[in-house]
Design a protein around this motif. Sequence first.
Motif, PDB file in Angstrom:
ATOM      1  N   ILE A  30      64.351  45.341   6.416  1.00 39.78           N
ATOM      2  CA  ILE A  30      63.195  46.005   5.977  1.00 39.78           C
ATOM      3  C   ILE A  30      62.201  45.245   5.320  1.00 39.78           C
ATOM      4  O   ILE A  30      60.772  45.388   5.681  1.00 39.78           O
ATOM      5  CB  ILE A  30      63.657  47.427   5.223  1.00 39.78           C
ATOM      6  CG1 ILE A  30      64.442  48.366   6.089  1.00 39.78           C
ATOM      7  CG2 ILE A  30      62.458  47.977   4.566  1.00 39.78           C
ATOM      8  CD1 ILE A  30      65.249  49.491   5.487  1.00 39.78           C
ATOM      9  N   VAL A  31      62.548  44.471   4.411  1.00 47.83           N
ATOM     10  CA  VAL A  31      61.790  43.746   3.706  1.00 47.83           C
ATOM     11  C   VAL A  31      61.082  42.440   4.606  1.00 47.83           C
ATOM     12  O   VAL A  31      59.980  42.230   4.559  1.00 47.83           O
ATOM     13  CB  VAL A  31      62.546  42.977   2.538  1.00 47.83           C
ATOM     14  CG1 VAL A  31      61.717  41.828   1.967  1.00 47.83           C
ATOM     15  CG2 VAL A  31      62.963  44.083   1.599  1.00 47.83           C
ATOM     16  N   THR A  32      62.146  41.974   5.514  1.00 48.95           N
ATOM     17  CA  THR A  32      61.286  40.988   6.255  1.00 48.95           C
ATOM     18  C   THR A  32      60.426  41.264   7.350  1.00 48.95           C
ATOM     19  O   THR A  32      59.213  40.872   7.562  1.00 48.95           O
ATOM     20  CB  THR A  32      62.421  40.369   7.023  1.00 48.95           C
ATOM     21  OG1 THR A  32      63.537  39.833   6.196  1.00 48.95           O
ATOM     22  CG2 THR A  32      62.104  39.168   8.139  1.00 48.95           C
ATOM     23  N   VAL A  33      60.523  42.628   8.010  1.00 50.97           N
ATOM     24  CA  VAL A  33      59.622  43.215   8.844  1.00 50.97           C
ATOM     25  C   VAL A  33      58.292  43.584   8.272  1.00 50.97           C
ATOM     26  O   VAL A  33      57.228  43.322   8.538  1.00 50.97           O
ATOM     27  CB  VAL A  33      60.125  44.396   9.332  1.00 50.97           C
ATOM     28  CG1 VAL A  33      59.113  45.115  10.340  1.00 50.97           C
ATOM     29  CG2 VAL A  33      61.157  43.765  10.646  1.00 50.97           C
ATOM     30  N   CYS A  34      58.323  44.021   6.825  1.00 51.14           N
ATOM     31  CA  CYS A  34      57.141  44.365   6.153  1.00 51.14           C
ATOM     32  C   CYS A  34      56.438  43.327   5.843  1.00 51.14           C
ATOM     33  O   CYS A  34      55.245  43.151   5.969  1.00 51.14           O
ATOM     34  CB  CYS A  34      57.679  45.109   4.732  1.00 51.14           C
ATOM     35  SG  CYS A  34      58.228  46.688   5.134  1.00 51.14           S
TER      36      CYS A  34
END
Length: 98
Positions: A30-34
């Motif tokens: 989630i953090v990486t995609v954001c």
Amino acid sequence: MALRPWPELRRSWQQPGHAPALAVIPLGLIVTVCVVDVLAPPHIHLGPLLVAAPAITVAFAGARVTALMGALAVAAQALVGVLRGVLSTANIQARSPP
């Protein structure tokens, strides 16, 4: 060979206490995609990849943790929309290439 019931079969491959450690995988996704979505050019939208977080979570966690990851993915998509200024436009929706 006798067939084992599903709950017993599921318990046989799950190790107790590993679910919290494995939760780092979908959270990291989630953090990486954001971060990548915010830093990407305006015509690139990676938000639809957030669906992978709850899909991965269901492999090692129960319904509550999976629902939590789904809610976090939706909140992350909304955050990306706000940061990019496209929350209320059609650009935030998944679309096929021209």
